[in-house]
Design a protein around this motif. Structure first.
Motif, PDB file in Angstrom:
ATOM      1  N   MET A  19      70.618  59.113  27.781  1.00 61.39           N
ATOM      2  CA  MET A  19      69.935  58.020  27.078  1.00 61.39           C
ATOM      3  C   MET A  19      70.886  56.836  26.892  1.00 61.39           C
ATOM      4  SD  MET A  19      67.570  58.303  23.808  1.00 61.39           S
ATOM      5  CE  MET A  19      68.336  57.451  22.492  1.00 61.39           C
ATOM      6  N   ILE A  20      70.466  55.680  27.343  1.00 62.65           N
ATOM      7  CA  ILE A  20      71.295  54.476  27.278  1.00 62.65           C
ATOM      8  C   ILE A  20      70.616  53.524  26.320  1.00 62.65           C
ATOM      9  CG2 ILE A  20      72.211  52.546  28.645  1.00 62.65           C
ATOM     10  CD1 ILE A  20      71.579  54.728  31.062  1.00 62.65           C
ATOM     11  N   GLU A  21      71.227  53.324  25.163  1.00 59.13           N
ATOM     12  CA  GLU A  21      70.576  52.446  24.178  1.00 59.13           C
ATOM     13  C   GLU A  21      71.164  51.047  24.241  1.00 59.13           C
ATOM     14  OE1 GLU A  21      70.458  53.684  20.052  1.00 59.13           O
ATOM     15  OE2 GLU A  21      69.125  51.998  19.559  1.00 59.13           O
ATOM     16  N   LEU A  22      70.288  50.061  24.389  1.00 57.64           N
ATOM     17  CA  LEU A  22      70.717  48.653  24.387  1.00 57.64           C
ATOM     18  C   LEU A  22      70.643  48.203  22.941  1.00 57.64           C
ATOM     19  CD1 LEU A  22      70.008  49.415  27.252  1.00 57.64           C
ATOM     20  CD2 LEU A  22      68.742  47.313  27.468  1.00 57.64           C
ATOM     21  N   ASN A  72      63.821  38.305  21.251  1.00 57.65           N
ATOM     22  CA  ASN A  72      64.792  37.238  21.013  1.00 57.65           C
ATOM     23  C   ASN A  72      65.178  36.523  22.311  1.00 57.65           C
ATOM     24  OD1 ASN A  72      66.076  39.423  18.565  1.00 57.65           O
ATOM     25  ND2 ASN A  72      65.014  37.526  18.077  1.00 57.65           N
ATOM     26  N   LEU A  73      64.624  36.992  23.423  1.00 58.17           N
ATOM     27  CA  LEU A  73      64.820  36.297  24.703  1.00 58.17           C
ATOM     28  C   LEU A  73      63.585  35.450  24.994  1.00 58.17           C
ATOM     29  CD1 LEU A  73      66.147  39.265  26.895  1.00 58.17           C
ATOM     30  CD2 LEU A  73      67.498  37.496  25.770  1.00 58.17           C
ATOM     31  N   GLN A  74      63.774  34.356  25.720  1.00 58.42           N
ATOM     32  CA  GLN A  74      62.632  33.586  26.211  1.00 58.42           C
ATOM     33  C   GLN A  74      61.906  34.463  27.240  1.00 58.42           C
ATOM     34  OE1 GLN A  74      61.955  30.529  24.821  1.00 58.42           O
ATOM     35  NE2 GLN A  74      63.691  31.064  23.524  1.00 58.42           N
ATOM     36  N   PRO A  75      60.569  34.318  27.401  1.00 53.78           N
ATOM     37  CA  PRO A  75      59.852  35.215  28.316  1.00 53.78           C
ATOM     38  C   PRO A  75      60.458  35.281  29.726  1.00 53.78           C
ATOM     39  CG  PRO A  75      58.302  34.015  26.971  1.00 53.78           C
ATOM     40  CD  PRO A  75      59.651  33.442  26.637  1.00 53.78           C
ATOM     41  N   ASP A  76      60.888  34.133  30.280  1.00 47.63           N
ATOM     42  CA  ASP A  76      61.475  34.206  31.636  1.00 47.63           C
ATOM     43  C   ASP A  76      62.812  34.946  31.609  1.00 47.63           C
ATOM     44  OD1 ASP A  76      62.545  32.059  30.185  1.00 47.63           O
ATOM     45  OD2 ASP A  76      63.166  31.007  31.996  1.00 47.63           O
ATOM     46  N   GLU A  77      63.558  34.785  30.504  1.00 45.20           N
ATOM     47  CA  GLU A  77      64.814  35.545  30.370  1.00 45.20           C
ATOM     48  C   GLU A  77      64.508  37.030  30.224  1.00 45.20           C
ATOM     49  OE1 GLU A  77      67.433  32.270  27.796  1.00 45.20           O
ATOM     50  OE2 GLU A  77      66.504  33.964  26.788  1.00 45.20           O
ATOM     51  N   ALA A  78      63.427  37.343  29.487  1.00 44.16           N
ATOM     52  CA  ALA A  78      63.062  38.751  29.282  1.00 44.16           C
ATOM     53  C   ALA A  78      62.758  39.409  30.631  1.00 44.16           C
ATOM     54  CB  ALA A  78      61.861  38.860  28.349  1.00 44.16           C
ATOM     55  N   GLY A  88      63.968  38.467  33.602  1.00 42.83           N
ATOM     56  CA  GLY A  88      65.234  38.602  34.330  1.00 42.83           C
ATOM     57  C   GLY A  88      66.070  39.748  33.770  1.00 42.83           C
ATOM     58  N   PHE A  89      66.068  39.851  32.437  1.00 46.62           N
ATOM     59  CA  PHE A  89      66.838  40.892  31.754  1.00 46.62           C
ATOM     60  C   PHE A  89      66.294  42.288  32.113  1.00 46.62           C
ATOM     61  CE2 PHE A  89      66.815  43.661  28.009  1.00 46.62           C
ATOM     62  CZ  PHE A  89      68.170  43.803  27.779  1.00 46.62           C
ATOM     63  N   LEU A  90      64.974  42.450  32.035  1.00 43.35           N
ATOM     64  CA  LEU A  90      64.380  43.755  32.356  1.00 43.35           C
ATOM     65  C   LEU A  90      64.578  44.086  33.840  1.00 43.35           C
ATOM     66  CD1 LEU A  90      61.037  43.687  30.298  1.00 43.35           C
ATOM     67  CD2 LEU A  90      63.045  45.123  29.854  1.00 43.35           C
ATOM     68  N   ALA A  91      64.489  43.056  34.700  1.00 43.38           N
ATOM     69  CA  ALA A  91      64.683  43.295  36.133  1.00 43.38           C
ATOM     70  C   ALA A  91      66.111  43.791  36.386  1.00 43.38           C
ATOM     71  CB  ALA A  91      64.409  42.021  36.922  1.00 43.38           C
ATOM     72  N   CYS A 149      81.205  48.672  24.017  1.00 42.15           N
ATOM     73  CA  CYS A 149      81.135  47.438  23.235  1.00 42.15           C
ATOM     74  C   CYS A 149      81.032  46.274  24.227  1.00 42.15           C
ATOM     75  CB  CYS A 149      82.362  47.300  22.339  1.00 42.15           C
ATOM     76  SG  CYS A 149      82.262  45.817  21.332  1.00 42.15           S
ATOM     77  N   ALA A 150      79.853  45.725  24.356  1.00 41.06           N
ATOM     78  CA  ALA A 150      79.632  44.672  25.360  1.00 41.06           C
ATOM     79  C   ALA A 150      78.335  43.952  25.050  1.00 41.06           C
ATOM     80  CB  ALA A 150      79.551  45.289  26.757  1.00 41.06           C
ATOM     81  N   ASP A 151      78.143  42.818  25.706  1.00 45.65           N
ATOM     82  CA  ASP A 151      76.893  42.069  25.618  1.00 45.65           C
ATOM     83  C   ASP A 151      75.984  42.620  26.717  1.00 45.65           C
ATOM     84  OD1 ASP A 151      74.846  40.268  25.729  1.00 45.65           O
ATOM     85  OD2 ASP A 151      76.115  38.485  25.867  1.00 45.65           O
ATOM     86  N   TYR A 152      74.948  43.359  26.313  1.00 44.70           N
ATOM     87  CA  TYR A 152      74.123  44.037  27.324  1.00 44.70           C
ATOM     88  C   TYR A 152      73.184  43.071  28.057  1.00 44.70           C
ATOM     89  CZ  TYR A 152      71.056  44.117  23.239  1.00 44.70           C
ATOM     90  OH  TYR A 152      70.342  43.756  22.138  1.00 44.70           O
ATOM     91  N   THR A 153      73.218  41.780  27.689  1.00 48.76           N
ATOM     92  CA  THR A 153      72.423  40.807  28.455  1.00 48.76           C
ATOM     93  C   THR A 153      73.223  40.308  29.665  1.00 48.76           C
ATOM     94  OG1 THR A 153      73.199  38.896  27.200  1.00 48.76           O
ATOM     95  CG2 THR A 153      71.219  39.992  26.376  1.00 48.76           C
TER      96      THR A 153
END
Ligand code: AVI
Length: 330
Positions: free
Chosen positions: A91-94, A174-180, A182-185, A145-149
Motif C-alpha cells: 500500500m502506497i499512501e500519498l 487541491n489540484l486544478q482539474p487539468d493538474e489532477a 496529469g497527477f493521476l496519469a 519524505c518527498a513531494d508526491y506531486t
C-alpha cells in the motif's frame, strides 16, 4: 538520503527516505508568487510541522465534515477493498502523516506486504512511521519524505501482491482539474499495470455546508492559512504583520471550488529579505483552491488520466466519495 530511524531490532524494515524540498524552494516560490500581478503562494508550503498540526486540528472541527465522513465510508467499504486488492498488497499512501485512514485498510487487507507513506512533512511523517512500525512489527514501513506531486522513485518493497495507491482526504481537490489529470496519469504510470488506486473525493454541495468547513468558528483554518506568513517570518526573516491579513474562504459554485485567500486589511509594504512587496487595502494572496466533484465528474477525470473507475462508495448524505480506480491489466 536514507535514514534508518529504528534503533531497536525488529523483524521488518522501518525506513525513512528523505527527499524533502529545501528552504530555497520556499523563498523562491514566495518571492515569485508575491511579485506576480495576481499574488499567490503555492499551497504545498502550508504543511510544515506547525501547519500539519493545525491541519490535524481542522480534521477534528465540527464544521469540517470530510475527515469523519471519509473515515465512516472507509470503515464500511474496507472489506470490499481488501477483497479487490487480494493478499500481499503493497500500500502506497500519498500523504500519510496521519495514518488513521491507512490503518483501516491495513487492518482489513490480507497480509499486506508493505506500507509506503509519502509525505512532505518530515517530522510528522517520522513520528507516525515510528508509531505505526511499533504497532505493526510484521509490516514493512518504508516512509518517503518527498513531494508526491513531483517525479519520485518508489523504494523497493517486498511481495508479489497488488500495488495499491491510496490518496485519501480529497487532497486531489487541491489540484486544478487539468493538474489532477496529469497527477493521476503519472501515478497510473508509476503504479504500473494491474494496480489500483483508492482516492477520497469531496462532493459538490451547498455553500452553507462548504463555507463554514473552510472558515470555522474557532479560527483554526484562519490560523492554518496564516501559517504561510508565520513560516515566511520565521524561516525567511519576512515581516508580515499577521493582524493585518484576514483569512477568506468562498465557494465558487460555477467552478465547484472553495477559494481561499489572505486579504490585506490595509495598504502596507512587507519585506522578505531585500524584496519589498506592496499590498493595497483589500488585495488578496491566493493560497488554496479545494475542488469538489460530482461522482461522475471525478470518474471522468480518472478516465482522462488512464484509469478505469471500477467502484465508488459514498455516505448516506452524499457528502463524500471513495473511488476504486484500476490501471490496465498487464
Ligand atoms: C488537504 N486538503 C484536502 C484540505 C481541503 O479540504 O482542501 C486542506 C484544507 N484547507 C483548509 N482546510 C482544509
Amino acid at each position: 538520503m536514507m535514514l534508518d530511524i529504528l534503533e531497536a531490532p525488529r523483524p521488518a524494515r522501518l525506513e525513512f527516505h528523505d527527499h524533502s524540498p529545501d528552504l530555497g524552494d520556499f523563498r523562491e516560490a514566495l518571492v515569485h508568487g508575491l511579485t506576480a500581478r495576481k499574488k499567490s503562494i503555492p499551497c504545498r508550503f502550508l504543511y510544515d510541522a506547525r501547519g500539519s498540526a493545525l491541519f490535524d486540528r481542522i480534521c477534528e472541527l465540527p464544521e469540517y465534515y470530510p475527515t469523519r465522513t471519509e473515515l465512516g465510508i472507509l470503515r464500511a467499504c474496507a472489506p470490499e477493498i481488501a477483497e479487490r486488492a487480494g493478499p500481499g498488497a503493497q500500500m502506497i499512501e500519498l500523504g500519510g502523516v496521519n495514518s488513521s485512514k491507512a490503518r483501516i485498510l491495513l487492518d482489513a487487507l490480507e497480509e499486506p506486504a508493505a506500507y509506503i507513506p509519502i509525505d512532505i512533512s518530515r517530522e510528522h511523517l517520522k513520528a507516525s512511521t515510528v508509531a505505526l512500525g511499533a504497532e505493526k512489527p510484521e509490516l514493512e514501513v518504508l516512509a518517503v519524505c518527498a513531494d508526491y506531486t513531483r517525479p519520485l522513485t518508489l523504494p523497493d518493497a517486498p511481495g508479489g501482491g497488488m500495488r495499491l495507491g491510496f490518496f485519501p482526504g480529497s487532497t486531489i481537490g487541491n489540484l486544478q482539474p487539468d493538474e489532477a489529470i496529469g497527477f493521476l496519469a503519472a501515478w497510473a504510470d508509476r503504479l504500473g499495470p494491474g494496480a489500483a488506486m483508492v482516492v477520497g473525493v469531496d462532493l459538490r454541495k451547498d455553500a452553507a455546508i462548504l463555507e463554514p468547513a473552510y472558515d470555522d468558528a474557532q479560527g483554526v483554518t484562519a490560523e492554518f492559512s496564516k501559517n504561510l506568513l508565520v513560516r515566511a517570518n520565521r524561516e525567511l526573516g519576512a515581516d508580515f504583520d499577521l493582524a493585518a491579513f484576514a483569512h477568506r474562504a468562498r465557494y465558487d459554485a460555477a467552478h465547484g471550488r472553495i477559494e481561499i485567500h489572505l486579504e490585506s486589511l490595509k495598504r502596507q509594504t512587507v519585506r522578505i529579505g531585500k524584496v519589498a512587496v506592496l499590498f493595497d487595502e483589500g488585495e488578496r494572496i491566493h493560497t488554496e483552491d479545494s475542488y469538489k466533484y460530482s461522482v461522475d465528474g471525478f470518474r471522468g477525470i480518472a478516465r482522462a488520466a488512464g484509469f478505469r473507475p471500477a467502484a465508488v462508495w459514498t455516505d448516506p448524505q452524499q457528502l463524500f466519495s471513495v473511488h476504486w480506480l484500476e490501471t490496465a491489466q498487464a
